[in-house]
Design a protein around this motif. Sequence first.
Motif, PDB file in Angstrom:
ATOM      1  N   ASP A 381       0.830  -1.207   0.000  1.00 10.32           N
ATOM      2  CA  ASP A 381       0.000   0.000   0.000  1.00 10.32           C
ATOM      3  C   ASP A 381       0.869   1.262   0.000  1.00 10.32           C
ATOM      4  N   ARG A 470      -6.471   1.597   2.641  1.00  7.77           N
ATOM      5  CA  ARG A 470      -6.625   0.144   2.693  1.00  7.77           C
ATOM      6  C   ARG A 470      -7.042  -0.313   4.083  1.00  7.77           C
ATOM      7  N   ARG A 498      -9.401  -0.082  -0.787  1.00 12.04           N
ATOM      8  CA  ARG A 498      -8.969  -1.463  -0.996  1.00 12.04           C
ATOM      9  C   ARG A 498      -9.098  -2.198   0.333  1.00 12.04           C
TER      10      ARG A 498
END
Length: 803
Positions: A381, A470, A498
């Motif tokens: 990430d 994320r 995500r």
Amino acid sequence: MASALARTTRTTLSRYTHSLLGRTYTSPAASLLLRRNVAIGPTPTHQFLGLRRASTAASLKQSDPVDHAAADEAALEEEIEEQDDAERLPEFQSLEGSIHPLTLKALVQKPFSLKTMSPVQAEVLPMLPLLAEPYSNATKDNKRDLFVKARTGTGKTIAFLVPAIEARMKDIDAHVKKALADAGKVGDARMEQDIRRNFVHSNVGTLILSPTRELATQIAREAQKLTEHHEPMGVHLLVGGMPRGAQLRNLLRGRKDIIVATTGRLRDLMSEPDVLEAVSKTRTLVLDEADTLLDMGFRPDIDAISRELPPKGERQSFMFSATVPAAIKSVAHEILHPKFVYIDCVPKDAPVVNNDITMRHTVLPSAADQIPTILQMIAHDQLVNAGASKIVVFCNTTSMTRLLATMVRELAADTLPSARGSRIYEIHSKKAQDTRFNTSARFRADTTGCSVLITSDVSARGVDYPGVTRVIQVGIPTSSSQYVHRVGRTGRAGKTGRSDLILLPFEASFVQTSLGEFSVPHLSVEELQAQLFELCAEYDSNPTAFWKDAIAKLPPVKQAPLPRFSGRRAPVAEGPRMHRAPVTEHVKVVPDTVKAFLTHIDSQAIDETFMSSLGYYAGQVQNLRGSKREILDGLKSWAVDGCAQPVPPHVSVSFLNKVGFSVNERPGDRGRERKPHWGSPRNQGTYGMGRSDGHSGGNYRNRDFDESAMWGGRSRDQGSYGGSSSSYGGSSSSPRSRDSRAARRDEGGDAAFGGQVERSDSGSGSPFRLTTDRRVGQGRDEYKDRAKHHWKGRGKKGSKTSY
Ligand SMILES: Nc1ncnc2c1ncn2[C@@H]1O[C@H](COP(=O)(O)OP(=O)(O)OP(=O)(O)O)[C@@H](O)[C@H]1O
């Protein structure tokens, strides 16, 4: 555009009128999406609808790669229709004349500066001013109660706060008018002032109940912002973990326009006659995260509170949630008037998770891959969202949260692209409440692009951390609803997000048993690593260009003002920090780094985490297809393979029985668990970990790696708790350094936040000392006591201990 707006408002109003006649409806935005299930354009308005563009076109291209012209035509057609659909969402300005101008000012100017309503707001707000009319003979047959389902991060808070504030003001005006008329004193300004004052102090306007303190705090803050331009309104936050006396005093002295509370503290304060008196005159009740509040754990509190309120119908009640299980729907009538309006903003048969969130799950080949995969996921990430990465990691138990936070904090410098710049935050129920508030405020304001919040489910519902890129879930959540809420911490307010679910081998079946309705494809560890290493190579080939490109897309960093309910310290806005280079050599050896690190972790912490996990999974058997035996074996493997313990922690059969996890003991189990030398070269006399010679000088890297080869020789941080050379408990802990460490800990987690890596809140008595000098006999006894305490009152369905 104007006609589209007018059309929308008309549609919504006619739907409301329709609902007054007793019909449930699906929102216009929802039904649009239901009809087409297609994507929306790039503007926030479009994104709020939560769908991706041109799915039909994409599928056409896939099924027939030759017929691209037809696909493009379809895409264009869809796009035009979608533009039209998106334009149906009204602007806040269209509420002019329906809501108080000062509330509108807060929405469209400072502090919110909003333009277009989200679908849920587009459903609820045009019901004003009708929805906010005071209770009277003329309005009592209106459908005033709402049960609203809308996706996470779509602005439900504003959708219930605006009507609540409007209703309060209308109620005040109606009361004053009536009292003056009754007294024959219409036009008497002084009397009007007295009546108004008396009313706002003695009657509660809106009572908002929240399942967690974090969410309650956030709602209170939003309420303050919305009422900013009005004459000062009384917004009270009543939550546990904060001084009761001060809350009581402020409540008794002040206006009682809005109370935001968790149920325990409210019930406690309702034992005070004056509080009970005011609460018994509540005008509007709001249950946010209604499904949780109506679930078994909170039910007794909710029942007890609602018994004291004005009866249904006379009071107005709103229930809001992203998830509405059937069982909850069926008990809604216990809170709401039987003729409540049910608004469903999620298209029928569509997943409740925002379509702008990409979901993946990873089943680990073995427990040994757990910590390395979590770190590599974070690293992934930090490169995918270079300069903007903001990650929330969910763990299932407090112990696991503490353990993982400690590990990530310790390992960040060696394994993540952000290295020493990493910001690791930790929130769970064992933290002191003001630490929780402060940590939450700092994570919210964090703009360094390398922050990670490791948290229990206290942060799963409702909490709004803008810009989370994320969500990583370590282990299965309690239900598919909880999965949705955790995932919903990303992809908020029209942004993309995500989500990754990381499962131990024994948890793999959860995806089939509970996530069937969502699209959560598998991402293998190898695939993740391949993607990650490719990004690392790209970064290393030209770090400056990579970084420049990434941060060019980011908005400028702004200093956030310190809101009233956010804790003591103003979060300082800092811009993104460039990753170190090269990253590849660190990221590639993460498994080895973790392996070396694990030899220094305190096995007592592993034991406690193991025990709490056992309790957690005892309640999850129905979500997993495997037997209890497999779960137990899986957890033992977690302790041995995942955390490098020489033997699995011993659990007696009677203990297993006690927590409802009885499994047949296999011959030899006890012996294997107890044997101290079970295949461990490290285990030279002490149970678990650490060195037996009483010497444990330096940190793990000094002993297991050639540190200077990796880092160019600079020794690690001079102040991060657990991160100094004395962290792993040893001879380098001179009395002086031990004292200073203790002093730092006594300052508490916040005061101790001095470096780049946030320390844990050791004021809560963390067992994660990372010391190696485990006292065998004493440790075992303490551990048993703690375990006993830990299990008190647990194992019951709906236990809310993690809150
Ligand atoms: N109309 C809007 N346009 C843009 N942003 C908005 C709008 N309404 C709300 N927001 C922002 O969206 C974010 C999410 O809002 P909120 O927390 O109310 O969502 P929610 O639906 O309650 O989420 P959850 O289901 O997780 O509780 C907040 O930062 C809020 O300020």
